[in-house]
Design a protein around this motif. Structure first.
Motif: not given
Length: 300
Positions: A124-125, A127, A130, A133, A135, A152-153, A156, A158, A160
């Motif tokens: 999961h993201c 952030r 988020c 969320q 990924c 990749y999310c 957002c 972005e 990570y």
């Protein structure tokens, strides 16, 4: 696109279990620690030379590596300690990874990755805004040993770093196109709500000119044109109403302290520059000498 004899969909699970003799090299490789992002590439896909076009020049021991990948039995403990086996294994891992990047953008590969996505196996993201969320794995380059796999999310948008040993896998084994093709193929999995931007504040007041990356993307419409109408940046009036009541008291205390410091500095300047004028300060109306009373200290 890459060749596939059966593009109708996934083979029935019962038929697939009956057809498979046992766990082979592919199943063993995908079950290793840190290889949770991999899906099992069908042998039919690997046996089609068209799908592996261009990889022979990138893999030194191509023929031996392909034979190892297509083995129906996993390696035993003795083989894993053999230097010759390990040399071929490194090329076999690279060959399988590059073929894996091509397989996961086929209909059957996308379906296999969709099941992993729905189970949350990609993570999961990180952030907080988020809201966990799910990924997707993504590579920043198609060349080997250029960059490791990232997450990749879709919310957002972005990338990570994955946690643990999952981040030690080469990003070329997934490629830079996979998450975007995945979300196009399964548009229902695209997040509908816009990402929540973080708003930096001091004592409840928003810092002027400070914008997060997500907020800048929202204003530019990088999350889609529809998000521009949904996003409503906060105005000055809302910022003042959102300020906590104790922030005004803190500002008043700071203002009184500054005034006291200024008065003290002015008095010290008079004493050092003109002693006669300083001596007459107390005789002035309102001064601290005769005929006057000292000004009361400011009330905090």
């Amino acid at each position: 696109m890459y060749h596939y004899a059966d593009k109708a969909g996934l083979v029935d699970s019962d038929e697939d279990e009956d057809a498979s003799i046992g766990p082979g090299w592919i199943q063993w490789f995908c079950s290793l620690e840190g290889h949770e992002f991999f899906c099992e590439v069908d042998e039919e896909f690997l046996r089609d030379n068209f799908n592996l076009h261009g990889l022979r020049g990138r893999i030194r021991l191509y023929d031996q590596a392909l034979d190892m990948v297509l083995k129906s039995e996993p390696p035993d403990d003795d083989e894993q300690t053999d230097p010759t086996f390990m040399e071929i294994y490194r090329d076999a891992a690279d060959l399988y990874g590059l073929a894996h990047a091509r397989f996961i953008i086929t209909p059957r590969g996308l379906q296999a990755m969709r099941e992993k996505f729905l189970r949350g196996q990609f993570g999961h993201c990180p952030r907080a805004l988020c809201d966990r969320q799910t990924c997707l794995p993504v590579g920043l380059a198609e060349d080997l040993r250029t960059a490791r796999v990232k997450l990749y999310c879709p919310k957002c948008q972005e990338v990570y770093l994955p946690k643990g040993s999952k981040g030690d896998v080469d990003g070329a084994f997934f490629g830079p196109s996979f998450p975007h093709l995945f979300l196009q193929a399964f548009s229902s999995l695209v997040p509908l709500d816009i990402p929540t931007p973080f708003v930096p504040r001091v004592f409840g007041f928003r810092i002027n000119g400070k914008k997060s990356i997500v907020e800048g993307k929202l204003e530019l419409g990088e999350y889609g044109r529809s998000t521009v109408s949904q996003y409503k940046p906060e105005g000055p009036s809302s910022e003042i109403r959102a300020a906590p009541p104790w922030s005004e008291k803190i500002c008043a205390v700071q203002l009184n302290t500054m005034q006291q410091q200024q008065q003290q500095q002015q008095a010290e300047h008079i004493l050092t520059s003109d002693p006669e004028e300083a001596a007459g300060v107390g005789d002035r109306p309102g001064g601290a000498g005769e005929g006057g009373s000292a000004a009361p200290p400011p009330v905090i």
